[in-house]
Scaffold this motif. Structure first.
Motif, PDB file in Angstrom:
ATOM      1  N   ASP A  90    -106.458   2.695  21.145  1.00  0.00           N
ATOM      2  CA  ASP A  90    -107.222   1.654  21.819  1.00  0.00           C
ATOM      3  C   ASP A  90    -106.712   0.309  21.320  1.00  0.00           C
ATOM      4  O   ASP A  90    -106.866  -0.024  20.147  1.00  0.00           O
ATOM      5  CB  ASP A  90    -108.712   1.827  21.493  1.00  0.00           C
ATOM      6  N   GLN A 129    -110.137  -4.902  18.097  1.00  0.00           N
ATOM      7  CA  GLN A 129    -109.998  -4.206  16.819  1.00  0.00           C
ATOM      8  C   GLN A 129    -109.332  -2.859  17.099  1.00  0.00           C
ATOM      9  O   GLN A 129    -110.011  -1.858  17.316  1.00  0.00           O
ATOM     10  CB  GLN A 129    -111.352  -4.008  16.137  1.00  0.00           C
ATOM     11  N   PRO A 130    -107.988  -2.812  17.131  1.00  0.00           N
ATOM     12  CA  PRO A 130    -107.287  -1.581  17.518  1.00  0.00           C
ATOM     13  C   PRO A 130    -107.717  -0.386  16.679  1.00  0.00           C
ATOM     14  O   PRO A 130    -107.968  -0.510  15.470  1.00  0.00           O
ATOM     15  CB  PRO A 130    -105.808  -1.923  17.282  1.00  0.00           C
ATOM     16  N   ALA A 131    -107.796   0.756  17.332  1.00  0.00           N
ATOM     17  CA  ALA A 131    -108.234   1.979  16.652  1.00  0.00           C
ATOM     18  C   ALA A 131    -107.466   3.167  17.185  1.00  0.00           C
ATOM     19  O   ALA A 131    -106.983   3.173  18.330  1.00  0.00           O
ATOM     20  CB  ALA A 131    -109.738   2.192  16.839  1.00  0.00           C
ATOM     21  N   THR A 166    -107.722   7.390  17.752  1.00  0.00           N
ATOM     22  CA  THR A 166    -108.650   8.509  17.825  1.00  0.00           C
ATOM     23  C   THR A 166    -107.871   9.795  18.032  1.00  0.00           C
ATOM     24  O   THR A 166    -107.093   9.916  18.990  1.00  0.00           O
ATOM     25  CB  THR A 166    -109.663   8.341  18.975  1.00  0.00           C
ATOM     26  N   SER A 217    -111.984   9.050  14.676  1.00  0.00           N
ATOM     27  CA  SER A 217    -111.463   7.718  14.948  1.00  0.00           C
ATOM     28  C   SER A 217    -111.155   6.999  13.641  1.00  0.00           C
ATOM     29  O   SER A 217    -111.852   7.169  12.633  1.00  0.00           O
ATOM     30  CB  SER A 217    -112.471   6.899  15.763  1.00  0.00           C
ATOM     31  N   ILE A 218    -110.104   6.176  13.669  1.00  0.00           N
ATOM     32  CA  ILE A 218    -109.651   5.419  12.502  1.00  0.00           C
ATOM     33  C   ILE A 218    -109.353   3.998  12.963  1.00  0.00           C
ATOM     34  O   ILE A 218    -108.574   3.799  13.906  1.00  0.00           O
ATOM     35  CB  ILE A 218    -108.375   6.029  11.887  1.00  0.00           C
ATOM     36  N   VAL A 219    -109.937   3.025  12.327  1.00  0.00           N
ATOM     37  CA  VAL A 219    -109.611   1.632  12.624  1.00  0.00           C
ATOM     38  C   VAL A 219    -108.217   1.344  12.075  1.00  0.00           C
ATOM     39  O   VAL A 219    -107.924   1.641  10.911  1.00  0.00           O
ATOM     40  CB  VAL A 219    -110.650   0.685  12.014  1.00  0.00           C
ATOM     41  N   LEU A 220    -107.354   0.785  12.912  1.00  0.00           N
ATOM     42  CA  LEU A 220    -105.959   0.600  12.520  1.00  0.00           C
ATOM     43  C   LEU A 220    -105.824  -0.258  11.276  1.00  0.00           C
ATOM     44  O   LEU A 220    -104.919  -0.038  10.456  1.00  0.00           O
ATOM     45  CB  LEU A 220    -105.172  -0.015  13.688  1.00  0.00           C
ATOM     46  N   SER A 221    -106.708  -1.215  11.097  1.00  0.00           N
ATOM     47  CA  SER A 221    -106.616  -2.099   9.929  1.00  0.00           C
ATOM     48  C   SER A 221    -106.781  -1.348   8.617  1.00  0.00           C
ATOM     49  O   SER A 221    -106.400  -1.852   7.546  1.00  0.00           O
ATOM     50  CB  SER A 221    -107.662  -3.214  10.023  1.00  0.00           C
ATOM     51  N   GLU A 222    -107.366  -0.135   8.650  1.00  0.00           N
ATOM     52  CA  GLU A 222    -107.513   0.666   7.442  1.00  0.00           C
ATOM     53  C   GLU A 222    -106.179   1.245   6.971  1.00  0.00           C
ATOM     54  O   GLU A 222    -106.067   1.688   5.826  1.00  0.00           O
ATOM     55  CB  GLU A 222    -108.499   1.801   7.669  1.00  0.00           C
TER      56      GLU A 222
END
Length: 362
Positions: free
Chosen positions: A328, A332-334, A336, A351-356
């Motif tokens: 996505d 806030q790109p993520a 899944t 799902s994982i937030v890309l910033s992580e």
């Protein structure tokens, strides 16, 4: 965009990226949109129906990654010969779903695992590895276009999408250079898992120096999401079967290289194990959380799984399935991950937030 035109566009840009060129879209070739749906799977028994492909194609993936054991060449009790490879690929070509894959999926990337390499658990010593390489290159033209003719093995990479939405695919070869892992002396009847142990011999390699040097080059390339494809599991390592954990010094080197190159956005896709599983490594040695999504067993009966994995997130299932990585690209790109069964139903997701997936705060 028509899927055939999209396929040509994706392939041309992928080839240009792989060979260090730039490609200007012509009147028939439009600019490639960032990938948002990536399908990945492994362990396909071509002698049996595979209804999973109907649902995979219904998801309209931008990229399909076949992660190994795409056919099963090795035949028990019979020495494998070079001429035995072709009929298994011919059997895959003859399946009703495969022409649709070729027509409908813009980009199909592939690597082999042991069974399409030609022999169970084979590595550098395998005398027919040249045939295994040649047959994969013959059958998967998109990957073939990214592999130089003089390269040992089938590792390759490409990046798709515009700046800020670049997805890099790094497809490893875990067979060509791989030394033999350490074997347990405990009889099978007394073991809970597989026959392999973490080795102490740091001279033995999984990727080989040429591939390691190439991987460092790839990790230094600009990208926002990096999909590293390994035919064997990277994070899960307690089961005693083939995995990166059998070469702990190589796993340490992999994590160290990601940290040294400051390569953000890394996730791993893996196969081999005939199960659906998600693993996350947050040990101190990791540069940031390392996620490994395993999708293995496109057409197999459902069976119970009972093996340890302290890195496991959610359930582990053994059943016919495939997996999707959805990206996505919103504010806030993520990412899944989704695992789907042979009816097309999602039975697991994360799902994982890309910033992580970066070095902020470290």
């Amino acid at each position: 965009m028509h899927r055939c035109t999209e396929r040509l566009s994706v392939l041309l840009v992928a080839m240009a990226t792989a060979w260090g060129c730039t490609a200007e879209p012509g009147p028939e070739v439009q600019a490639v949109e960032p990938p948002s749906v990536i399908a990945f799977a492994s362990c396909l028994k071509t002698r049996y129906p595979a209804p999973t492909f109907d649902h995979l194609l219904a998801a309209q993936p931008d990229v399909l990654v076949m992660m190994g054991d795409n056919v099963y060449v090795d035949i028990p009790e019979v020495p494998t010969r070079a001429e035995q490879f072709r009929p298994y690929y011919d059997e895959l070509e003859a399946q009703p779903y495969w022409p649709r894959v070729r027509d409908e999926v813009p980009l199909v990337l592939a690597t082999y695992d042991d069974h399409d390499f030609g022999k169970n658990d084979a590595g550098v010593e395998w005398e027919l590895k040249e045939t295994g390489r040649a047959e994969l290159i013959r059958f998967f033209p998109d990957s073939a276009a990214l592999i130089p003719a003089d390269r040992d093995g089938v590792y390759h990479a490409t990046t798709l999408g515009p700046e800020g939405q670049r997805v890099q695919f790094i497809v490893l070869d875990t067979r060509w250079f791989r030394d033999q892992p350490e074997r347990s002396e405990v009889p099978r009847s007394q073991r809970r898992g597989g026959p392999y142990l973490p080795m102490a011999d740091t001279s033995r390699t999984l990727l080989g120096e040429a591939q390691w040097a190439w991987l460092e080059e790839q990790l230094r390339q600009p990208a926002d999401v990096r999909v590293i494809v390994s035919s064997i599991q990277v994070v899960a390592r307690e089961h005693g079967w083939e995995c990166w954990g059998n070469f702990p010094h190589e796993l340490e080197r992999l994590y160290g290289l990601i940290g040294e190159t400051r390569a953000e956005g890394v996730v791993f896709l893996s196969g081999d194990r005939h199960l659906a599983e998600l693993s996350r490594d947050t040990d101190p040695a990791t540069p940031y959380p390392m996620w490994d999504a395993t999708s293995s067993g496109m057409n197999q009966p459902e069976r119970a799984v009972n093996e340890p994995n302290r890195y496991r997130v959610g359930e582990v299932r053994r059943m016919s399935h495939f997996a999707l990585l959805r990206i996505d690209w919103a504010d806030q790109p993520a990412l899944t991950f989704e695992w789907l069964d042979d009816r097309g139903a999602v039975f697991a997701s994360q799902s994982i937030v890309l910033s992580e997936l970066g070095f902020a705060g470290r």
